[in-house]
Each structure stands twice: as structure tokens, then as C-alpha cells.
Design an enzyme around this catalytic site. Sequence first.
Site, PDB file in Angstrom:
ATOM      1  N   CYS A 145       3.216 -46.027  -9.887  1.00  0.00           N
ATOM      2  CA  CYS A 145       3.487 -46.638  -8.810  1.00  0.00           C
ATOM      3  C   CYS A 145       3.997 -45.537  -8.010  1.00  0.00           C
ATOM      4  O   CYS A 145       3.495 -44.819  -7.708  1.00  0.00           O
ATOM      5  CB  CYS A 145       4.427 -47.772  -9.009  1.00  0.00           C
ATOM      6  SG  CYS A 145       4.979 -48.906  -7.514  1.00  0.00           S
ATOM      7  N   GLN A 146       5.099 -45.667  -7.557  1.00  0.00           N
ATOM      8  CA  GLN A 146       5.983 -44.672  -6.682  1.00  0.00           C
ATOM      9  C   GLN A 146       6.121 -43.505  -7.543  1.00  0.00           C
ATOM     10  O   GLN A 146       5.801 -42.155  -7.029  1.00  0.00           O
ATOM     11  CB  GLN A 146       7.249 -44.967  -6.051  1.00  0.00           C
ATOM     12  CG  GLN A 146       8.033 -43.825  -5.222  1.00  0.00           C
ATOM     13  CD  GLN A 146       9.572 -44.151  -5.233  1.00  0.00           C
ATOM     14  OE1 GLN A 146      10.098 -44.846  -5.996  1.00  0.00           O
ATOM     15  NE2 GLN A 146      10.039 -43.848  -3.847  1.00  0.00           N
TER      16      GLN A 146
END
Lengths: 367, 374
Positions: A145-146
Site C-alpha cells: 500500500c503506502q
Amino acid sequence: MTANPMESMVKEITDVQRKLIKGYENMLQVKDLESGVTPRELVYKEDKVSLYHYEPPVKDVHHVPLLVSYALVNRQYMMDIQHDRSLIRKLLEMGIDMYVIDWGYPSKIDKYNTMEDYIMGYMDNIVDFVRQRSGQESVNLLGVCQGGTFSLIYSALFPRKIKNLVVMVAPVDFHTKDGLLNVWSKQMDVDLMVDVMGNIPGDFMNLGFLWLKPFQLIIDKYVGLLDNIDDPYVVHNFLRMEKWIFDSPDQAGETFRKFIKDMYQDNKLMKDEFVLGGRKVSLKNVTMPVLNIFGEQDHLVPPSCSRPISELVGSKDVTTKAFNLGHIGMYVSSRSQKELAPTVAEWLKERGGENVAPPKKAAAKKK
Amino acid sequence: MTETSKTPTDFASHWMQWQQDFWKDWMQNASKGMEKFTGLWSGHNGKEFAGWQENWMKSFTDALSGSVPGEGLGADVFGRTMEAGKIYTDLLGFWTKVVTPLTQLAPGTPLTAEKIEEMHRQWNEEYGKMMEAMWGSMPEGEVQDTAKSVAGLQKTILDYMWQFYLPLSKNLEEVPEILEKAAKGESGALIEMAGLFRRNYEATMGKALKAPSMGYSREFIDNFNKTLDAYFQFQAAMTEYEALFMQTGQKASEKVFARLSEFRGKEVSPETFKEFYRVWWTINEDTYQELFMAPVFLNLLQEVLRRGLTFRKVLDSFTDQLIEQTNLPSKKDMDEIYRAIYDLKKEIRWQARSIRQIEEHLGIELKKPAPSTD
């Protein structure tokens, strides 16, 4: 129409109440649940950031360790949420020696921490530590994800330290229109937010995530639970997931400011204009082999946000894998256990050389 | 490791009392004759059952939610489940009261314009109540928490408001007309109402609060007025925002109503209700998704955030002014400390890295304190 419809309705509501009572008893007994289920060892700590080592329970271990960088939003134990739904456990069983970063819970004192501190500070120190501990010149990196966006940036800045890069549901194009987060963040007055709040509260972030699908996430999910609320196994698993969903650390203000402005608003990584710590970050410098994994049903990071990674990196060895899963399903679904973990393990092994004996334990380090 | 605790003992007595009430209610209804229920879904009997069922569910949810202890993962999740369960049972109540009688009309029953209008009116009335209950149960988030954090100020604010009441009430003459429009089902009326409050505020209280004051405590009063002004600006933005939410709920309601014909003639059963529930929530989800992407929502969302944050900023500044009179550090002081610590940590990190590079370059290792994990 039935002869006595009331009978079936009364039965329905009495069934629901019986289940609720049982669920009430099951749920209230649980004050808390463990965060992650696989045994691990704390091997490094710097400020609030920790690094855990997970030892593979097999004889043949892949000699290049895999470092996992999760997002700052939510917690890394989603990848190890329960015994039969643990991506980490699956990878360990396949002989992958793993290290996982825990970014911790930033408090007010961390409000000035920048993306530069996270990526060129904590992350770089951790990569150096793992390289040193494993005796490898370069290590494998899995960004989620991030954390995937962070891993791309890191790999572009320090390509010699990363042998293979795996990015999972990692956003790089923030201007696609099929993600509500992209749309909402575009006009956000992030300067005012950070100036006033300092750190961005985890509850605020959570509210945003819930509102992406309010009726499903605030109502239907719980109504669905009513069918099985008297089953302790189902209830415990539901509670684990609930714990994770609402376990949202506050976001260090300055990091949030730069991430929203440079990524969501200006899409700088995509446009090859991103600068960190005075250094230009070009994804063309990501020259190591790259495995780009995303979920076709992902509503948080839609496929269109992740797919361009395969085109943007400078690597000549790029593999793209789309799974018919949502964002959470990528970590916990049975398909993830059966298909995703083997895909990652095999892809790494094909690009890693010989296996070795399990690594020796070393003393923990605190910066 | 799993931590556990015993189920609270007061629940049992709570539960027994509720069971007693329930069966008493049941017997009273049953004694009037079960034949009443055999034609359950026609005429007033259906409504009686709906009323009984509604009370039954209410007493049940009250019994449970009233005794949920406040702490721990299980209690938190049970609380959320009960909130969702309440919405579900509200919908069940709505279904038994409004939807079922409509769908169970005997085949061939003519639906006149008046009948449809009556159905629509009743639908709107009950649906509105249900949705109001639902949005009231939504998590409120940081922005509204900020407003709540000054709950202690509310009495002062109300007192302060009173002196502006007269001009404000004069400007509210338009309200009845707007309410009439709303009663007729004009969805824009709610937005109009929200806008009216903002205009009235600007024309009356807003003007006064923004005017500079004079005298000994001028600075304090100015800051106090600024805080109040920011609070009302925030509330005005929230009102518009909530009105848009209600309007969208109304739009979704119309879409659900349009799907009613699918249920006509279907038997009354839990399965039929579940089907209706599925239609209800998916239509609402889609309708709100459309709203969330719409420029009007995005603008209002930014406005609410901006007003909420501005209020907090002004409040912080006002609080700092009060704290300056004490020996306590203000927010500004603490920010300076955080900044200094951050700079120091960064400097140390840079120096540690430099030392490591020098060590590598010279091929030596300087003596360091023993590593620890605490």
C-alpha cells in the site's frame, strides 16, 4: 402468502435475539486480542520505529532476506492476523527469511517527522541493518500500500541496496478518477489541516475509509455478522479484523502534508517530478527486478493507481500480477494464502540464488 | 495473548426483566384472540402487529445496549453491532408498517392516483424518521469532536446568543414558507433552509461578533467573539452539509420506492424482508457514492473542513491567550519544544551516520554503549 406469516416473523426475531445474546456473551469476554500471531523477535528499534525478525520454520531458507514495509496508515499485523490467514506465515513456510517494519504510533512529538525522515532515515537505517545482519550486499523489499510507494521511492534512491522489489497494492498514479480517496484529497486544504491539527488523527483517517462504502462498512458488515454471532470462532475472527480496522495510528503531520500534496494533489511521482531530501526521485532508477501485484476489486487503491508502476520503472525484468481480490482480501483471503504467497515466494526464489540454513540469532539493536 | 473477563452479572437481571415484559405483552395481545393475526397483513391488524413488533424490538435493543459495559474490544464491537442492528430493526419496523401492507394488496385492487399519493406520503413520513435515526448513529469524527470539545462553552454561547435573538427571529419569517415546500416533498427545501440560516446569521449575529470591541478587556473580548464567530460559521457549514445528506437520503428513498413493485404479491417472510433490506442498502450505497463524487459535495466537504479547522485554530489561539496568564506551557510553547527535539534527533541521526561512514572508511569500529531493546 403463508397461512400464518406472523409465525415466521416471530421466529425470525426470536432467532435473532437468541443469537444476539450468545454473541453478547462471546464478545464481551474478549477485552483484547493479540496483534499478529506468528512468533517474532524485536531486533532493531529507533525512536518509535521497530523491526521484527520472523524465523522460517523450515530447513531450506532463501538466503536473501525479505524486508516488509507496510503503510503508515493502519498496522502491519494485517499480514499476520490469524493462524490460518497469515501471509507472513505462508511466506515463512516457503523458506523466506522475513523482517517486518512496525512504524509505531506517532505522538505529538513526532509531528515534524517528514517523508525524508521515514524513507531516507528510518528505512535506510533498517535496510543497512538487515544487510549487515544477513551478510548480504542487497536485500529483497516488499512494500505494501503506502509502504509500496515508499519502497518505490527508496529503491529509486538506493537501487544498489535492493536486490528485488515487490510492490503490493501500491499507488503511484493518484489522479485516476475511480478512487474516492483520490477525488477527496485533491481539493483538501492540507496546509490548514496540518497547521491546526499537527498530527492527523487516526480516527479522522478511519472515518474517511468508512465513508468510502458507508452502508456496507457501517451497517451491512455487522448485520451479516448477526447470522453467525453465536459462533465463537466467527466472532473471534471478526473481532481481530475489527481491531485492525480501528487500530489507526495518527499520521505525522509533515509526512502527511508532503504525501497529500506531492502525491494526491500534484501526482509528482507519476510525472517524474518528485524530490525528496533535495534528491530527484525518478522511477527510471528502479532497475532491479520488480513484481507488481494489485487487486482487481480494490476500492482503496484501484488497479488503475498501481498498474502504471510496471511501465514507469526502469527495470527490464517486470512481472505484473492482478488478483481478483479487494484491498483486505490481498492479505487475508484464502486465495491470498493459496495463490499470492506462492507467487511472491517463487518469484523471489527464481531471482535469488541458492538456499541456506536458517539465520543465526543476533542481539537486538537500538539506535 | 487473549485477555478475557466474565460477562457482567447485571445483564442476567436486565434480561429476565425484559423477558417478563415481553411475555406479558405477548399474552395481552394473544388474549385478544389469535384470529386477529390470521388476517395479519390486511387493514389495521397489520399496523397493530407492526406497532407491537416495533415496541418489542425497541425494548430488546434498549435492554441490551443499556447494559453493555464501556471498555474492551468486544464491548466496542458489540456496541457497533447493536448500532447496525438498530438500523436493521428500524428498517424491519418500516417494512412491516409501510412496505408490507402496500405489497400485499389483493391482486386486482385498483391503485388510484389518491391511493398512490397516500402511499407515497406515508412512505416519505416513515422513511424520513428512519433515516434521521440512522444518520444520528453515524460516527462523527474529528471535526464534530472539535465542536463537542467546547461543550462547556455552550451555556455561555447560548446566553450570548439570546441578545441577538430578536433580529434573528425577524429574519426567520421565511421559514414557514420553506417548511411548507418541504412538506410537499420539494427536496431543495432543506438546502434552502440551511442557506437561510447562514444568511440570517451573517446579517445579524455575525456582524456583531466581527465588530471590534473597546475598553479594558478589548483583546480578550475580540478573541472570544472571533471564537464564537468561527463556531457559528462551522455550525452553519455543518447544517448545509447535513442538509445535503438528508436530501440524498430522500433521493435514495424515491429510488427504493420505485422498486416496490418487485415485492408486490411476494409472501411475507424473513427472506422477503432480507431481499428488501438488500435493495435498500445497495441503492443507498450507490446514491451516496454518486453524491461523494459530485462537485457540490466536494465543495461542501472542503467548506466544513475549512470552517471546522478555522474554528479549532481560533479556539487554540484563544486558549493560548488564557494559558499565558498561568505557569502552564501554551500550545505555541509545546510546538517550539517539539521542533527543538526533532532538530536534535535529526542532528544525532546525521552524526551517527557520519561516524558509521568514517568507521567503514577507516576499517575500525569505535566503542559504543551496549545495545538494548528497552
